[in-house]
Design a protein around this motif. Sequence first.
Motif, PDB file in Angstrom:
ATOM      1  N   ASN A   1       7.451  15.749   3.134  1.00  0.00           N
ATOM      2  CA  ASN A   1       6.260  16.142   3.898  1.00  0.00           C
ATOM      3  C   ASN A   1       5.105  15.188   3.650  1.00  0.00           C
ATOM      4  O   ASN A   1       4.346  14.850   4.551  1.00  0.00           O
ATOM      5  N   ALA A   2       4.977  14.742   2.403  1.00  0.00           N
ATOM      6  CA  ALA A   2       3.893  13.817   2.064  1.00  0.00           C
ATOM      7  C   ALA A   2       4.083  12.488   2.786  1.00  0.00           C
ATOM      8  O   ALA A   2       3.124  11.856   3.231  1.00  0.00           O
ATOM      9  N   ILE A   3       5.336  12.061   2.880  1.00  0.00           N
ATOM     10  CA  ILE A   3       5.609  10.807   3.567  1.00  0.00           C
ATOM     11  C   ILE A   3       5.282  10.932   5.050  1.00  0.00           C
ATOM     12  O   ILE A   3       4.684  10.046   5.660  1.00  0.00           O
ATOM     13  N   LYS A   4       5.667  12.061   5.638  1.00  0.00           N
ATOM     14  CA  LYS A   4       5.405  12.262   7.057  1.00  0.00           C
ATOM     15  C   LYS A   4       3.915  12.242   7.362  1.00  0.00           C
ATOM     16  O   LYS A   4       3.472  11.720   8.391  1.00  0.00           O
ATOM     17  N   ASN A   5       3.117  12.817   6.465  1.00  0.00           N
ATOM     18  CA  ASN A   5       1.671  12.861   6.686  1.00  0.00           C
ATOM     19  C   ASN A   5       1.052  11.471   6.658  1.00  0.00           C
ATOM     20  O   ASN A   5       0.009  11.232   7.256  1.00  0.00           O
ATOM     21  N   GLU A   6       1.675  10.557   5.919  1.00  0.00           N
ATOM     22  CA  GLU A   6       1.120   9.212   5.781  1.00  0.00           C
ATOM     23  C   GLU A   6       1.544   8.295   6.924  1.00  0.00           C
ATOM     24  O   GLU A   6       0.937   7.255   7.153  1.00  0.00           O
TER      25      GLU A   6
END
Length: 238
Positions: free
Chosen positions: A197-202
Motif C-alpha cells: 500500500n505504501a508503494i502504491k501511494n508513492e
Amino acid sequence: MNQTSLQDQRGSPVPPCRPLTANQGSYVQNFSQAMCRAGLSFNEDIIADGAIHRFPTGKKDNKDGWYVFYGMAGAFGDWSRDLHEKWSLKEEILPSPEKEKLHIQIEKSKRIAEEERQSKHEKAALTALEKWNSFSEQGHSPSQKHGCPVIFPVFKNTDTKPTDFNDLHVLEGLSVVKEQLKQVLQSIEWPEPTPLNAIKNELSPVVSLPPALIPEPYQDWLIDIAERMQCPLDYVAV
C-alpha cells in the motif's frame, strides 16, 4: 596475406609491419612477422636480450604491447586485447647443437610470458583494491551507498594466488562456496519489506491501455482474456 588488410580482434586496421634490415637476421624477421600476423605493429628493432620490452599498441600511451625474444624463441602479447602468444623456430630446421639451445630458450620464454601474465593480473587487482579503498575512505563505497554486504572468499591454500569465488569453487568445491555465503547471509539483519500500500501511494497514476492501440486482429482476443482473468489489459497485451 596482404599486410595492409590485417585487422586486430577489435576490427581496427593494423598498420603494415616495419621492414626488417638484413643485419637483424632471419630469426628476428620470423619473430617480427609472427607479431605482425597476430595484429601487433611494432616499428622498432627487436632486441634479443631475454628481457620484457613494452610498447604502446593504440592511440593511448598505455604500453599494453610487450615482447621477449631470446634469438630462437620468444613470446609477445597485447593486454588491451588479452593477446599472449609464444613463438619458436621449427626444430627440424636447426642443426643438432642448436636444438638444445632452442629448448632452453623456449622454456625461458614460457616462464617470462607466465610472469608477465601474473604481473598484469596482480597490477589489475592492486588497482581495483586502491579504488575500493578510495571509495571507502570517502564514505562512498558501493556497499555503503546501497546498504549491501560485501563478501570475500576465504581460501585454505593461497599458493596459486586465487582471487574470487570462481577460484574457490575450482579449488575447494561448490559446497564450500555455499557454506561461506550462507554464514554471511545469515548474519545480515534484513529490513522489513515495504508494504504494498505504501508503494502504491508513492507511485504516480498510470493511464490504462486503450484497446484502440492494440492491433485490430488481436483486440477482441486480448480484451476477452483480460476480462476472463480479471487483470488489466496492459498485462495481457505485453
